[in-house]
Structures are given as C-alpha cells and as structure tokens.
Write an enzyme that holds these catalytic residues in place. Structure first.
Site, PDB file in Angstrom:
ATOM      1  N   ASP A 172      -7.422 -81.917   3.836  1.00 46.35           N
ATOM      2  CA  ASP A 172      -6.258 -82.779   3.959  1.00 46.35           C
ATOM      3  C   ASP A 172      -6.618 -84.051   4.715  1.00 46.35           C
ATOM      4  O   ASP A 172      -7.729 -84.214   5.224  1.00 46.35           O
ATOM      5  CB  ASP A 172      -5.048 -82.058   4.557  1.00 46.35           C
ATOM      6  CG  ASP A 172      -5.146 -81.779   6.047  1.00 46.35           C
ATOM      7  OD1 ASP A 172      -6.114 -82.216   6.682  1.00 46.35           O
ATOM      8  OD2 ASP A 172      -4.243 -81.125   6.582  1.00 46.35           O
ATOM      9  N   ILE A 173      -5.668 -84.983   4.731  1.00 39.05           N
ATOM     10  CA  ILE A 173      -5.881 -86.302   5.317  1.00 39.05           C
ATOM     11  C   ILE A 173      -5.610 -86.230   6.813  1.00 39.05           C
ATOM     12  O   ILE A 173      -4.565 -85.734   7.243  1.00 39.05           O
ATOM     13  CB  ILE A 173      -4.960 -87.341   4.652  1.00 39.05           C
ATOM     14  CG1 ILE A 173      -5.226 -87.393   3.141  1.00 39.05           C
ATOM     15  CG2 ILE A 173      -5.158 -88.718   5.283  1.00 39.05           C
ATOM     16  CD1 ILE A 173      -4.232 -88.249   2.377  1.00 39.05           C
ATOM     17  N   GLU A 215      -0.054 -83.568   2.166  1.00 39.51           N
ATOM     18  CA  GLU A 215      -1.329 -84.289   2.146  1.00 39.51           C
ATOM     19  C   GLU A 215      -2.515 -83.345   2.009  1.00 39.51           C
ATOM     20  O   GLU A 215      -3.655 -83.736   2.225  1.00 39.51           O
ATOM     21  CB  GLU A 215      -1.480 -85.130   3.412  1.00 39.51           C
ATOM     22  CG  GLU A 215      -1.701 -84.356   4.700  1.00 39.51           C
ATOM     23  CD  GLU A 215      -0.409 -83.945   5.379  1.00 39.51           C
ATOM     24  OE1 GLU A 215      -0.459 -83.704   6.603  1.00 39.51           O
ATOM     25  OE2 GLU A 215       0.643 -83.849   4.713  1.00 39.51           O
TER      26      GLU A 215
END
Length: 296
Positions: A172-173, A215
């Site tokens: 994920d970010i 995300e």
C-alpha cells in the site's frame, strides 16, 4: 495495512439503466463514482455536465462546478467542451478545454469517470462494460477485490494440488491520508491511477494485479518462488520511489511498503485466508519498520 483498513465493496446495481439503446445512439456510462453503471444517452445537440439541478448529467460533488462541461454535436461527432470549471475536465487523464470524443474515451469530471460509447453495437458494448465493472476497479483499471479473491483461491488450490510455486505481494501507499489531506482527494485519485499504471506495465501477462481496498493492492505471481517475488517487489518499490508524481503543478512524494508470501505448494492445510493474512502481516511489518521497504 490490515490493522486499520475499512474495505468498501461496490455493488453494480444502483442506478443501472436497463433501457435498450436506440440504434446508433452514443452514451456516457458511469465507470467510477456514484450511480456506477448508469448510462446517459446523448439525445440532444447539447448536454451539460455539472453539479446544478438544471443540468442534463448531474454529478453531485464539491469538486464539480455547477456547469462543469458540455457535450455538443458537431457534424456527426460529439465534442467535449470545458466550461471554465474550477478543477478542469479530463479525457484519458489529459486535461482538455475542447476535444472530440472517440469510442472508449474515459472522461473524468471531479471524482467521477464516464466511459464514452458510440457505434451501432453500443448495446453489446454496454453489457461488456457492465461485466468489466463487476471485475475491474474503475479508478485504477486494476482488478477489484472480488476478482482477486476468486483468483487467489483458484491459484492456491492449483499450487497445492500440483506442488507448484505461488507468490503473493500485498502493498500500500505510505502516508496516503497525508497526501489526501495536503493535496486534496483529486490528487489522491491521481496518485492511485498513476501508481497502478506503473505496476501494470511492470508485470507479466499471467500475473494478476488487483486493488484490494482503499490504497492497498495485491499482486498474484503464479510459478514464482520467494526470491523472484522479492525481486519483483523491490523493482516496484524502486520504480514508485523514483517516479515523479506531479498534480496541479505540485510534485507529490510517493513510496510504497510491500509484504511477500510464497508457497512451494507443499502446505496442504494452507487456505486463502491465511495466505493473504501472512502477506498482509509482512506488509504491516514493512510499515512498522520504516516504510518504503519490502518484508518477506
């Protein structure tokens, strides 16, 4: 990051337009956003898109101007014209003031994405799009969580049955909430789309790339051992960190954290839930130990 995520599952039923398309009638299909799957037939020589109650195609979002853009008929073609909107109109992720629409173009107004469909076989195209909406994430064009779950179950069963390798990357970010808070949700959407493009172009055809939720993303790597999966993960981590994410003339620093889980097909009691949870736990470890790294 599994500990704090709330997954949103979109069902493609609300707003679905069941009318048959008139022969040769062009339309705009909601590909991402509210009223997913709804189509708006282009029935008049001029149609306005915006937030106002008086427009032809209403998009109720603060990021959309009251009269945001219009679609007009000119000599047998449809033309999108921005109406000096605050946040701009985009076709295939390029900001435009005026442009001819071509079959399959993605039109973004605020956080809503429409797909323009034209031609004599528009009815079959529409139903193809509805099928895509059940398997694809409209914003990123990655597969959605539903497709991911179906695929990982099939691939894991196959790996165990035949004793074959299978790897899973969850990532994920980093600090995505900060990106949204600092630069706005339109910038956040841009980052998600741009990142998905980087990842998609870095994978094999047989790999499966999916948006898992928010995300977080997942990559299924059939016939890949742990060393190969870690190499893929490191390659993606570096590509994202090196990429220039620029939105509204502002550069946005973006990094990702990744977790890797592999099986050699020799774990007969391994199920999908544990396989995904193990990869997610490694992602969480990467976040907890500094971010912008791969844990395996």
């Amino acid at each position: 990051m599994a500990k704090e995520r709330e997954t949103v599952i979109t069902v493609v039923t609300k707003g679905l337009d069941e009318r048959a398309a008139p022969a040769g009638q062009a339309c705009m299909v909601v590909f991402y956003g509210q009223n997913l799957g709804k189509r708006y037939f282009l029935e008049h020589s001029e149609q306005i898109i915006g937030r106002s109650d008086s427009v032809n195609i209403q998009v109720e979002q603060d990021s959309v101007s009251r009269q945001h853009a219009k679609i007009v008929s000119k000599e047998g073609r449809w033309v999108l014209i921005d109406l000096d909107s605050t946040n701009g109109s985009f076709v295939n992720d390029q900001q435009v003031t005026q442009t001819d629409l071509r079959d399959g173009d993605m039109v973004r107004v605020g956080q809503t994405i429409f797909k323009y469909l034209s031609g004599s076989n528009i009815e079959s195209k529409y139903h193809e799009e509805i099928y895509r909406l059940t398997t694809m994430d409209g914003l990123t064009q990655a597969f959605n969580k539903r497709y991911f779950i179906e695929t990982i179950e099939r691939e894991l069963n196959r790996a165990i049955r035949y004793g074959r390798m299978l790897s899973l990357i969850m990532f994920d970010i980093d600090h995505f909430k900060k990106i949204n808070d600092t630069h706005g949700h339109l910038a956040g959407d841009y980052v998600l789309r741009e990142l998905a493009g980087i990842v998609s172009h870095s994978l094999r055809r047989e790999d499966v790339f999916a948006r898992y939720g928010g995300e977080e993303f997942a990559i299924i790597l059939p016939e890949i051992d742990k060393e190969g999966a870690v190499h893929v993960a490191e390659k993606l981590r570096g590509a994202v960190a090196d990429h220039v994410f620029s939105f509204a003339n502002e550069n946005i620093p973006v990094t990702i954290s990744l977790g890797v889980r592999n099986t050699m097909g020799d774990e007969p009691k391994l199920d999908t839930t544990k396989f995904v949870a193990d990869a997610d736990a490694k992602l969480y470890e990467a976040k907890q130990t500094g971010r912008n790294r791969v844990c395996h």
